[in-house]
Scaffold this motif. Structure first.
Motif, mmCIF file in Angstrom:
data_model
loop_
_atom_site.group_PDB
_atom_site.id
_atom_site.type_symbol
_atom_site.label_atom_id
_atom_site.label_comp_id
_atom_site.label_asym_id
_atom_site.label_seq_id
_atom_site.Cartn_x
_atom_site.Cartn_y
_atom_site.Cartn_z
ATOM 1 N N LEU A 36 30.961 -18.297 58.001
ATOM 2 C CA LEU A 36 30.100 -19.324 58.592
ATOM 3 C C LEU A 36 30.895 -20.321 59.435
ATOM 4 C CD1 LEU A 36 27.705 -20.028 55.580
ATOM 5 C CD2 LEU A 36 27.171 -18.781 57.685
ATOM 6 N N MET A 37 32.143 -20.555 59.058
ATOM 7 C CA MET A 37 32.930 -21.533 59.826
ATOM 8 C C MET A 37 33.809 -20.874 60.882
ATOM 9 S SD MET A 37 35.914 -22.647 57.131
ATOM 10 C CE MET A 37 37.328 -21.582 56.795
ATOM 11 N N GLY A 38 33.896 -19.545 60.862
ATOM 12 C CA GLY A 38 34.780 -18.860 61.794
ATOM 13 C C GLY A 38 34.366 -19.006 63.243
ATOM 14 N N ALA A 39 33.056 -18.859 63.531
ATOM 15 C CA ALA A 39 32.592 -18.954 64.916
ATOM 16 C C ALA A 39 32.803 -20.344 65.505
ATOM 17 C CB ALA A 39 31.120 -18.547 64.997
ATOM 18 N N PRO A 40 32.451 -21.438 64.807
ATOM 19 C CA PRO A 40 32.711 -22.773 65.371
ATOM 20 C C PRO A 40 34.193 -23.033 65.635
ATOM 21 C CG PRO A 40 31.148 -22.924 63.554
ATOM 22 C CD PRO A 40 31.669 -21.522 63.560
ATOM 23 N N ILE A 41 35.059 -22.543 64.754
ATOM 24 C CA ILE A 41 36.490 -22.732 64.979
ATOM 25 C C ILE A 41 36.941 -21.987 66.229
ATOM 26 C CG2 ILE A 41 38.788 -22.232 64.058
ATOM 27 C CD1 ILE A 41 37.651 -22.674 61.267
ATOM 28 N N ALA A 42 36.487 -20.746 66.367
ATOM 29 C CA ALA A 42 36.850 -19.950 67.543
ATOM 30 C C ALA A 42 36.297 -20.573 68.822
ATOM 31 C CB ALA A 42 36.344 -18.522 67.389
ATOM 32 N N ASP A 43 35.113 -21.182 68.752
ATOM 33 C CA ASP A 43 34.554 -21.859 69.920
ATOM 34 C C ASP A 43 35.345 -23.107 70.267
ATOM 35 O OD1 ASP A 43 32.552 -20.024 70.306
ATOM 36 O OD2 ASP A 43 31.043 -21.139 69.176
ATOM 37 N N GLY A 44 35.906 -23.762 69.259
ATOM 38 C CA GLY A 44 36.595 -25.028 69.495
ATOM 39 C C GLY A 44 37.989 -24.877 70.066
ATOM 40 N N ILE A 45 38.803 -24.004 69.486
ATOM 41 C CA ILE A 45 40.214 -23.924 69.894
ATOM 42 C C ILE A 45 40.558 -22.609 70.587
ATOM 43 C CG2 ILE A 45 40.886 -25.474 68.024
ATOM 44 C CD1 ILE A 45 41.939 -23.089 66.492
ATOM 45 N N ARG A 85 39.709 -18.128 70.872
ATOM 46 C CA ARG A 85 39.715 -16.983 69.966
ATOM 47 C C ARG A 85 41.118 -16.690 69.428
ATOM 48 N NH1 ARG A 85 34.713 -18.518 70.894
ATOM 49 N NH2 ARG A 85 33.465 -17.165 72.246
ATOM 50 N N ARG A 86 42.100 -16.717 70.280
ATOM 51 C CA ARG A 86 43.456 -16.352 69.861
ATOM 52 C C ARG A 86 44.036 -17.369 68.881
ATOM 53 N NH1 ARG A 86 47.388 -15.740 74.430
ATOM 54 N NH2 ARG A 86 46.497 -17.778 74.961
ATOM 55 N N TYR A 87 43.962 -18.637 69.225
ATOM 56 C CA TYR A 87 44.553 -19.654 68.352
ATOM 57 C C TYR A 87 43.789 -19.765 67.038
ATOM 58 C CZ TYR A 87 47.507 -21.061 72.245
ATOM 59 O OH TYR A 87 48.436 -21.063 73.248
ATOM 60 N N ALA A 88 42.494 -19.465 67.063
ATOM 61 C CA ALA A 88 41.733 -19.437 65.811
ATOM 62 C C ALA A 88 42.289 -18.354 64.900
ATOM 63 C CB ALA A 88 40.258 -19.198 66.107
ATOM 64 N N MET A 89 42.573 -17.178 65.473
ATOM 65 C CA MET A 89 43.119 -16.096 64.659
ATOM 66 C C MET A 89 44.509 -16.438 64.128
ATOM 67 S SD MET A 89 41.883 -12.510 66.424
ATOM 68 C CE MET A 89 41.525 -12.989 68.108
ATOM 69 N N VAL A 90 45.310 -17.124 64.927
ATOM 70 C CA VAL A 90 46.641 -17.528 64.470
ATOM 71 C C VAL A 90 46.530 -18.479 63.275
ATOM 72 C CG1 VAL A 90 48.708 -18.837 65.088
ATOM 73 C CG2 VAL A 90 47.745 -17.191 66.708
ATOM 74 N N CYS A 91 45.639 -19.461 63.375
ATOM 75 C CA CYS A 91 45.449 -20.412 62.272
ATOM 76 C C CYS A 91 44.941 -19.701 61.019
ATOM 77 C CB CYS A 91 44.481 -21.513 62.682
ATOM 78 S SG CYS A 91 45.090 -22.603 63.992
ATOM 79 N N GLU A 92 44.039 -18.764 61.214
ATOM 80 C CA GLU A 92 43.480 -18.050 60.070
ATOM 81 C C GLU A 92 44.521 -17.143 59.410
ATOM 82 O OE1 GLU A 92 39.309 -18.417 62.426
ATOM 83 O OE2 GLU A 92 40.314 -16.473 62.354
ATOM 84 N N CYS A 93 45.433 -16.601 60.204
ATOM 85 C CA CYS A 93 46.535 -15.821 59.632
ATOM 86 C C CYS A 93 47.430 -16.720 58.774
ATOM 87 C CB CYS A 93 47.356 -15.164 60.738
ATOM 88 S SG CYS A 93 46.530 -13.772 61.537
ATOM 89 N N ALA A 138 35.819 -13.958 64.149
ATOM 90 C CA ALA A 138 36.581 -14.154 65.387
ATOM 91 C C ALA A 138 36.993 -12.833 66.035
ATOM 92 C CB ALA A 138 37.818 -15.007 65.105
ATOM 93 N N VAL A 139 37.411 -11.846 65.236
ATOM 94 C CA VAL A 139 37.962 -10.614 65.803
ATOM 95 C C VAL A 139 36.932 -9.813 66.591
ATOM 96 C CG1 VAL A 139 38.971 -8.370 65.244
ATOM 97 C CG2 VAL A 139 39.855 -10.435 64.169
ATOM 98 N N PRO A 140 35.760 -9.470 66.005
ATOM 99 C CA PRO A 140 34.779 -8.715 66.808
ATOM 100 C C PRO A 140 34.315 -9.490 68.041
ATOM 101 C CG PRO A 140 34.238 -8.590 64.465
ATOM 102 C CD PRO A 140 35.294 -9.636 64.607
ATOM 103 N N ILE A 161 48.742 -11.317 68.886
ATOM 104 C CA ILE A 161 47.576 -11.812 69.624
ATOM 105 C C ILE A 161 47.982 -12.847 70.662
ATOM 106 C CG2 ILE A 161 46.886 -13.815 68.226
ATOM 107 C CD1 ILE A 161 44.593 -10.993 69.533
ATOM 108 N N LEU A 162 49.105 -13.532 70.451
ATOM 109 C CA LEU A 162 49.574 -14.496 71.444
ATOM 110 C C LEU A 162 50.085 -13.815 72.706
ATOM 111 C CD1 LEU A 162 51.433 -17.097 69.179
ATOM 112 C CD2 LEU A 162 49.199 -17.327 70.269
#
Length: 605
Positions: free
Chosen positions: A76-85, A87-95, A132-134, A198-199
């Protein structure tokens, strides 16, 4: 347009997000049986003898299922995070967050709650990655491979499960805590690969355009298509896609809806929201995770001496058959594979449950073998139908206005049932044993019924046409396979015309008369969806063409709608746009590199 090497790499790198989830899912089944893990975290009557140690149903359920609670919140929070920062940096933070969860598990000594909390934190990251990935893959990959990439995410999940099973066979013989800590610790490798890899990949051009960074979006598209930086500004296809994305982003900004809009009746939005949630729920209720989470325990209970090896066999069947799923979903559409898959899975689950109930599998070797075979046959059906099919449908069923939120709700329902099954399975199995399989068999039949009566066939259609199909009062789910957009005699006709257009070959009629050309993922799309017959405009990621003379009423009309750069009169290669934006006369380009079959048309005011 060609597909660049970068497009293949971004697909493989981003799919590591699915691999991370698969690895974390697969490892816990074997860890629960490792001797040192049981001595440390189970309840033991003799603290020095692992054979006296057993996990209570509550403890086992929480250790396994808290990952799913984390994924529910993370989705539920993944899409807003990806929209904010981005797609790539969202995945880095989630890793990074996933690694924190792994470290917490590695630092556990005798407190099982610490292991459970570590899995909860890792679950937050896995859930956010699942959003974020799909999204990143769909927005960045070339249109020709966009659909396949969605199923590739599921393929990597199955690969992660198989790798976890295989590594567990090697680490289980290590002394003491090394047996389970090594298996968990190796899980740090995958998020590091994703974060650094991803970077190196381009950011989503759609996200860049939404933030006003059109030049960077242009570079991202060019890299995906393997176009040199020096040529990107002059490449017409790149410019067309940038313009289309910019216009689409602007349209979505005007149409964007809230969470409550997902449950409004207009345009069958509420219908599709509940349909998506139901499909994701039934994917979990097929019973696949019963085997993935507790498979080693299940096979140990049927008298198999080495349940770890059986898990590897099951994981290999799951992984290999998922390749077949990529073909099945493209060749046979969406409805029929899910219907037949549900029936097939139900049959083998009935066999599994009936065999385990009729005789004691620990004393009858033949019954134990039959149960393993039926489990593998069930996984064969699941991996080729329900596993990839539901994820594909989530990407193509919802309208633009609420697509992201409906997708989040559907994915959240998947994780919710994932948690419920993971947590309550030990309680249910202790009460009804293998009769649990009858419940899953019934759910598979119910899923097939829901698909037959409520799911529309969306294969080979653009997202706009899918929306039109759901809102066509004459079209029913069971007749939707024959539905086709205006201007086509059948769905087969649509596919053939699309192939001809993509290959830049003359159509069967020798021209474009009475035909529209459409591609679901952005090759060529019909002007009929944006205006009257004869509209000519940029489709999703490509070019829309038709024969006629009326001006485009919406979309990106040639010569009468400005592109993102403020220029008028854009035309695809080989077509000379008219200097007068009030007309739609077209001639073949003197270069001769345009699509064949275009001739000068009559001007109708």
């Amino acid at each position: 347009m060609p597909i660049g090497g970068t497009a293949i790499m971004l697909a493989l790198v981003a799919s590591i997000g699915g691999f991370i989830f698969g690895y974390d899912t697969g490892q816990i089944s074997d860890i629960l049986l490792m001797e040192d893990f049981k001595l440390r975290f189970a309840t033991c009557s003799n603290p020095t003898d692992h054979t006296t140690c057993e996990f209570s149903t509550v403890r086992a359920g929480l250790i396994v299922s808290l990952l799913s609670i984390g994924t529910l919140a993370g989705a539920l929070m993944g899409a807003p995070i990806a929209d904010g920062i981005g797609r790539r940096y969202a995945m880095v933070c989630e890793c990074g967050l996933f690694c924190v969860g792994v470290v917490i598990q590695l630092c556990s000594f005798y407190v099982w709650q610490q292991v459970a909390v570590g899995r909860l934190i890792s679950g937050l990251a896995v859930g956010a990655l699942s959003a974020a990935v799909p999204m990143y893959q769909a927005e960045t990959a070339p249109a020709q491979i966009r659909g396949t990439l969605t199923a590739t995410y599921q393929l990597f999940i199955t690969f992660g499960i198989l790798v976890a099973y295989s590594i567990a066979i090697g680490t289980r013989e290590l002394p003491g805590a090394q047996s389970w800590r090594t298996l968990i610790g190796i899980g740090l490798v995958w998020p590091c690969m994703l974060a650094f890899g991803i970077l190196m990949m381009p950011e989503s051009p759609r996200w860049l355009a939404a933030h006003g960074r059109l030049k960077e979006a242009e570079r991202s598209i060019a890299r995906a298509y393997g176009i040199k930086e020096a040529d990107e500004s002059s490449n017409r296809f790149v410019q067309a896609e940038v313009d289309e994305i910019a216009n689409q982003v602007e349209m979505e900004r005007r149409l964007r809806g809230g969470w409550l809009d997902c449950f409004k009746g207009a345009n069958k939005t509420r219908y599709r929201t509940f349909l998506g949630m139901a499909l994701q729920s039934f994917q979990q209720l097929t019973g696949a995770n019963y085997f993935f989470y507790y498979g080693a325990t299940v096979f140990q209970s049927v008298g198999i001496n080495d349940s770890f090896v059986t898990q590897v066999i099951l994981g290999a069947v799951n992984f290999i058959c998922t390749f077949g799923g990529l073909y099945v979903m493209e060749r046979f559409g969406r409805r029929m594979p899910l219907i037949f898959g549900g029936i097939w899975q139900s049959i083998w689950l009935f066999v599994f449950a009936a065999a385990g109930t009729a005789k004691d599998p620990t004393t009858d070797k033949g019954i134990g073998t039959l149960m393993i075979v039926s489990a593998c046959m069930f996984i064969l059906g699941y991996a080729t139908t329900w596993a990839p099919g539901v994820w594909i449908l989530i990407g193509e069923t919802f309208p633009t206005k609420t697509r992201a939120k409906q997708g989040a709700l559907s994915t959240a329902s998947n994780w919710l049932w994932n948690f419920l099954i993971a947590f309550f399975t030990p309680f249910i199995v202790s009460a009804i044993q293998f009769r649990y399989g009858f419940i899953f068999a019934s759910c598979n039949l119910a899923g097939a019924v829901v698909v037959y009566f409520f799911l529309y066939e969306s294969s080979d259609l653009s997202l706009e046409s899918v929306d039109n199909m759901y809102n066509d009062p004459t079209c029913k789910p069971w007749t939707s396979r024959t539905w086709a957009p205006a201007g086509y005699s059948s769905r087969f006709d649509l596919v053939e015309q699309t192939k001809a257009a993509q290959a830049r070959k003359p159509l069967a009629s020798g021209a474009l008369d009475e035909k529209h050309i459409e591609n679901a993922d952005g090759g060529l799309t019909t002007g009929a969806q944006y205006g009257k017959r004869g509209d000519i405009g940029a489709g999703q990621g490509g070019v829309a063409m038709a024969n006629g003379a009326s001006a485009a009423e919406a979309g990106l009309g040639l010569g009468d709608v400005k592109n993102a750069s403020g220029q008028q009169g854009f035309a695809p290669p080989g077509i000379v746009a008219p200097s007068d934006p009030t007309t739609q006369n077209f001639t073949e380009s003197p270069t001769g590199d345009g699509p064949p079959g275009f001739e000068k048309s009559e001007h109708n005011p």
